[in-house]
Design an enzyme around this catalytic site. Sequence first.
Site, PDB file in Angstrom:
ATOM      1  N   CYS A 119      55.188 -21.349   5.922  1.00 31.48           N
ATOM      2  CA  CYS A 119      55.568 -21.968   4.515  1.00 31.48           C
ATOM      3  C   CYS A 119      55.494 -20.818   3.759  1.00 31.48           C
ATOM      4  O   CYS A 119      54.284 -19.642   3.360  1.00 31.48           O
ATOM      5  CB  CYS A 119      53.598 -22.820   3.672  1.00 31.48           C
ATOM      6  SG  CYS A 119      54.323 -23.469   2.228  1.00 31.48           S
TER       7      CYS A 119
ATOM      8  N   ASP B 102      68.478 -26.894   7.146  1.00 29.99           N
ATOM      9  CA  ASP B 102      69.313 -26.990   6.842  1.00 29.99           C
ATOM     10  C   ASP B 102      70.214 -28.601   7.667  1.00 29.99           C
ATOM     11  O   ASP B 102      71.329 -28.300   7.927  1.00 29.99           O
ATOM     12  CB  ASP B 102      70.532 -26.424   6.950  1.00 29.99           C
ATOM     13  CG  ASP B 102      70.160 -25.147   5.265  1.00 29.99           C
ATOM     14  OD1 ASP B 102      69.526 -25.832   5.245  1.00 29.99           O
ATOM     15  OD2 ASP B 102      70.333 -23.971   5.612  1.00 29.99           O
TER      16      ASP B 102
END
Length: 340
Positions: A109, A211
């Site tokens: 994260c 992505d």
Amino acid sequence: MPERAILSTPLNIGGVEIRNRVFLAPMSGVTDEPFRKRAYAHGAGLVVSEMVASGELARGRAGFNLRIRHSGLPVHMVQLAGREAAHMAEAARIAVGEGADIVDINMGCPAKKVTGGYAGSALMLDLDHALSLIEAVVDAVEVPVTVKMRLGWDENVLNAPILARRAEEAGVRMVTVHGRTRCQFYNGKADWRAIARIKAAVSIPVVANGDVGSSSDAAAILEQSGADAIMVGRAHYGAPWTAGEILADVSGASMSGIPHARDELADYVTAHYEDMLSLYGTESGLRQARKHLGWYLDRHAPTVAPEQRKALLTSGEPGAVVTLLRHIFSGQDSNMRSAA
């Protein structure tokens, strides 16, 4: 077998059988129980809880039990974040006590509120400490432990292959790699080829992330990374069926439950909204649901009048929200799958 075809085959993670290799990424504030159930119903092979702060869970902070509650799906996977080995171990034991079949450790994260507490991807700056957390969790539970990481902290610290190898030696059964450094956040393009270095460093399954939003992306990330599976995150915003859609595209399988017509989309979004109110209660549910409603608008009703959008996202009356949802989404283009 063609690379993309492997996505429809099962994957074994430390003895836990996963039905296919297109996964829903853990996303804080997103992948709660209603969202995970939808993604799984549409075909995602594995769904992961939103990130759970181990210290808060270990201390029994109210509300955190909802994040680890078993949703009734065949495989329950909980992701934990933290900095203290004792908290991580205790949180892992609590998660397993709630039925977790797999425990994932967040070391990827990039959010400042997480890295500022020396958790998430900040752990990639101190691999010895990162390994102490991994060892604590592996020793605390009998279920498989996995790790999600980035390529490194920045371009000068690309140490994911080292972390992955050490994690495997400590007993981790799978690693997921987002193809960016922490300092990139979500800017630029994920480096899918760089994930191949992690794949070469370990013998456990490697999941490629970053992505991926279509079947063509899935084919490309597999070819460039050599990974064993893929994980799809932000492409699910406003489209919980995205992982299932990718799987269907690469396997030729049919999907169920996808809203294709105007009324179907209105019903779908309304049901998602009502499930969130049921989980969180009306007051909290109204707040929690707003981001999802905004994503549904962005994806499927981008031309909605500003005053209608504001009314939908600020209303404190569930009945009024449902009425607006049906009015807005029932008036949009009928081909919803193409919009995803």
